[in-house]
Write a protein that holds these residues in place. Structure first.
Motif, mmCIF file in Angstrom:
data_model
loop_
_atom_site.group_PDB
_atom_site.id
_atom_site.type_symbol
_atom_site.label_atom_id
_atom_site.label_comp_id
_atom_site.label_asym_id
_atom_site.label_seq_id
_atom_site.Cartn_x
_atom_site.Cartn_y
_atom_site.Cartn_z
ATOM 1 N N MET A 12 0.827 -1.196 0.000
ATOM 2 C CA MET A 12 0.000 0.000 0.000
ATOM 3 C C MET A 12 0.869 1.258 0.000
ATOM 4 N N SER A 46 -4.104 -1.212 10.656
ATOM 5 C CA SER A 46 -5.177 -1.973 10.018
ATOM 6 C C SER A 46 -5.894 -2.841 11.021
ATOM 7 N N GLY A 56 -12.074 -8.268 4.343
ATOM 8 C CA GLY A 56 -11.075 -7.279 3.996
ATOM 9 C C GLY A 56 -10.457 -6.664 5.236
ATOM 10 N N ARG A 93 -5.953 -7.843 -3.352
ATOM 11 C CA ARG A 93 -6.978 -7.038 -2.686
ATOM 12 C C ARG A 93 -7.253 -5.799 -3.524
ATOM 13 N N CYS A 94 -8.374 -5.166 -3.256
ATOM 14 C CA CYS A 94 -8.688 -3.922 -3.956
ATOM 15 C C CYS A 94 -9.240 -2.915 -2.952
ATOM 16 N N VAL A 95 -8.946 -1.662 -3.198
ATOM 17 C CA VAL A 95 -9.444 -0.574 -2.357
ATOM 18 C C VAL A 95 -10.825 -0.201 -2.877
ATOM 19 N N THR A 98 -12.072 5.160 -0.003
ATOM 20 C CA THR A 98 -11.052 6.000 0.619
ATOM 21 C C THR A 98 -11.718 7.298 1.031
ATOM 22 N N THR A 122 -10.261 -2.118 2.182
ATOM 23 C CA THR A 122 -9.841 -3.039 1.133
ATOM 24 C C THR A 122 -10.614 -4.342 1.260
#
Length: 125
Positions: A12, A46, A56, A93-95, A98, A122
């Motif tokens: 990240m 996190s 996630g 993984r994908c965001v 935000t 994520t």
């Protein structure tokens, strides 16, 4: 949230650095010395997150900007726009979200400092 030094965090941070390197102002702030304008990552934490159908993590990214008020304003606006619209290339993984959770400006003899806190969600692929 707990701070972790994980591969996901490293990935990240690399992705965010890549985004900032694409903007001349943000690139200059990252490369700045200790006495000039600067962009510093102060923290990344996190925690696991899950819904009925997804798994996630929620991430909290703390940044500090230091410099004159005009530079801080421009850098703040660019960071919010850049991170808010970013499709960070993260392996596995994908965001999906935000947001800017907090922004504060502090002043001292060395100038102004703006602290920005972003929250990212994520999902695992």
């Amino acid at each position: 949230m707990r701070a972790l030094a994980s591969d996901a965090h490293s990935e990240m941070l690399r992705a965010i650095r890549g985004l900032c390197d694409g903007d001349p102002l943000l690139r200059r702030l990252i490369a700045a010395g200790p006495d000039g304008d600067a962009l510093v990552i102060e923290g990344l934490a996190s925690e696991a997150w899950r819904s009925v159908t997804f798994e996630g993590h929620r991430h909290r990214l703390e940044l500090a900007l230091r410099g004159d008020p005009a530079t801080l304003g421009r850098a703040h606006d660019r960071l919010v726009a850049t991170l808010g619209e970013a499709d960070l290339p993260l392996r596995g993984r994908c965001v999906i979200d935000t947001s800017l959770a907090d922004a504060r400006t502090e002043s001292d003899a060395a100038g102004e400092r703006r602290r920005l806190v972003f929250e990212l969600l994520t999902l695992e692929d």
